[in-house]
Design an enzyme around this catalytic site. Sequence first.
Site, PDB file in Angstrom:
ATOM      1  N   ASP A  13       0.793  -1.240   0.000  1.00 35.05           N
ATOM      2  CA  ASP A  13       0.000   0.000   0.000  1.00 35.05           C
ATOM      3  C   ASP A  13       0.828   1.295   0.000  1.00 35.05           C
ATOM      4  OD1 ASP A  13      -1.880  -1.971   0.265  1.00 35.05           O
ATOM      5  OD2 ASP A  13      -2.761  -1.248   2.126  1.00 35.05           O
ATOM      6  N   ASP A  55      -4.514  -0.709  -1.606  1.00 38.10           N
ATOM      7  CA  ASP A  55      -5.814  -0.559  -0.986  1.00 38.10           C
ATOM      8  C   ASP A  55      -6.671   0.146  -2.040  1.00 38.10           C
ATOM      9  OD1 ASP A  55      -6.829  -1.192   1.588  1.00 38.10           O
ATOM     10  OD2 ASP A  55      -6.922   0.924   2.135  1.00 38.10           O
ATOM     11  N   HIS A  57     -10.598   0.924  -2.668  1.00 37.80           N
ATOM     12  CA  HIS A  57     -11.979   0.804  -2.202  1.00 37.80           C
ATOM     13  C   HIS A  57     -12.990   1.474  -3.134  1.00 37.80           C
ATOM     14  CE1 HIS A  57     -10.292  -0.564   1.547  1.00 37.80           C
ATOM     15  NE2 HIS A  57      -9.795   0.606   1.895  1.00 37.80           N
ATOM     16  N   HIS A  61     -17.314   2.904   0.996  1.00 35.61           N
ATOM     17  CA  HIS A  61     -16.821   1.662   1.603  1.00 35.61           C
ATOM     18  C   HIS A  61     -17.137   1.602   3.095  1.00 35.61           C
ATOM     19  CE1 HIS A  61     -13.644  -1.309   2.847  1.00 35.61           C
ATOM     20  NE2 HIS A  61     -14.159  -1.895   1.805  1.00 35.61           N
ATOM     21  N   HIS A  89     -10.408   6.992   1.951  1.00 31.52           N
ATOM     22  CA  HIS A  89      -9.047   6.867   1.419  1.00 31.52           C
ATOM     23  C   HIS A  89      -9.015   5.830   0.302  1.00 31.52           C
ATOM     24  CE1 HIS A  89      -9.403   3.570   4.300  1.00 31.52           C
ATOM     25  NE2 HIS A  89      -8.512   2.933   3.559  1.00 31.52           N
ATOM     26  N   LYS A 114      -6.941  -4.720  -3.079  1.00 34.12           N
ATOM     27  CA  LYS A 114      -7.710  -5.325  -1.981  1.00 34.12           C
ATOM     28  C   LYS A 114      -8.666  -4.300  -1.390  1.00 34.12           C
ATOM     29  CE  LYS A 114      -3.949  -4.384   1.248  1.00 34.12           C
ATOM     30  NZ  LYS A 114      -4.656  -3.439   2.104  1.00 34.12           N
ATOM     31  N   CYS A 159      -1.719  -2.908   7.715  1.00 36.60           N
ATOM     32  CA  CYS A 159      -1.706  -3.827   6.577  1.00 36.60           C
ATOM     33  C   CYS A 159      -0.437  -4.667   6.497  1.00 36.60           C
ATOM     34  CB  CYS A 159      -1.982  -3.060   5.296  1.00 36.60           C
ATOM     35  SG  CYS A 159      -3.713  -2.501   5.238  1.00 36.60           S
TER      36      CYS A 159
HETATM   37  C1  VGL Z   1      -4.531   0.637   5.820  1.00 35.75           C
HETATM   38  C2  VGL Z   1      -6.057   1.556   7.239  1.00 35.75           C
HETATM   39  C3  VGL Z   1      -7.064   1.396   6.312  1.00 35.75           C
HETATM   40  C4  VGL Z   1      -3.111   0.224   5.558  1.00 35.75           C
HETATM   41  C5  VGL Z   1      -5.530   0.460   4.875  1.00 35.75           C
HETATM   42  O1  VGL Z   1      -2.746   0.088   4.365  1.00 35.75           O
HETATM   43  O2  VGL Z   1      -2.342   0.054   6.528  1.00 35.75           O
HETATM   44  N1  VGL Z   1      -4.807   1.160   6.993  1.00 35.75           N
HETATM   45  N2  VGL Z   1      -6.788   0.851   5.137  1.00 35.75           N
HETATM   46 ZN    ZN Z   2      -8.312   0.918   3.486  1.00 42.09          ZN
END
Ligand code: VGL
Ligand code: ZN
Length: 212
Positions: A13, A55, A57, A61, A89, A114, A159
């Site tokens: 990410d 990430d 979405h 979401h 985000h 994802k 993550c």
């Molecule tokens: C993440 C919070 C929400 C991450 C992703 O990539 O760590 N954290 N979505």
């Molecule tokens: Zn996320």
Amino acid sequence: MYNSEKSALIVVDLQVDFCQGGALAVNGGDEIVSGINYLISNSTVLFKKIILTADWHPKGHISFSSSHNLEPYTSIEVDGSSATLWPDHCVEGTKGSCFHTDLQEEKADLILRKGRDVNIDSYSAFYENDRITPTGLAGYLENHGIRKIYLCGLALDWCVYFSAMDSKNHGFDTSVIVDLTRVVDLPAGYALEKKKEMEQAGIDLIESSSLK
Ligand code: VGL
Ligand code: ZN
């Protein structure tokens, strides 16, 4: 012993929204890009496969606090377990969902998106947050004979942590390159707890200098 034929690098990410000025900015997120690029550009030496996760979405979401009219960083109950709510985000196709512009994305063998289901979050690169729906990554790695996983990226305590634990549970020899990660650490001390959990699980917490 280091065996690049059996090793893969997973960059978690490393997206605009998790870097400085982004919707869910992780402190120092930008600082790890050049070190990760160094590993990526030496990949023929170090890694058989480079995997970038994103990430990614849909709008509205379930993990967005705005979807519940609540404040970011609060928690709700979802199917009997607590879920953290985040600012909007990495909405699919937005600037914030893109990889950091300096990241050598062109070297990736696989880009894994994802968090695609509007009703379920996915921290781990291996399983969605119901903990039973696989992303298919384990099969990909196994099909390529990968035994050893190196993880870096954002965020260490979310993550990266979930991905590393699933990797280890799956039976991959697993290392987290700690200097090429950054933490959310909310509340303070949370990241340290997660580091200890990873160590106790038998995940190696290493420095990138040991790979150069
Ligand atoms: C993440 C919070 C929400 C991450 C992703 O990539 O760590 N954290 N979505
Ligand atoms: Zn996320």
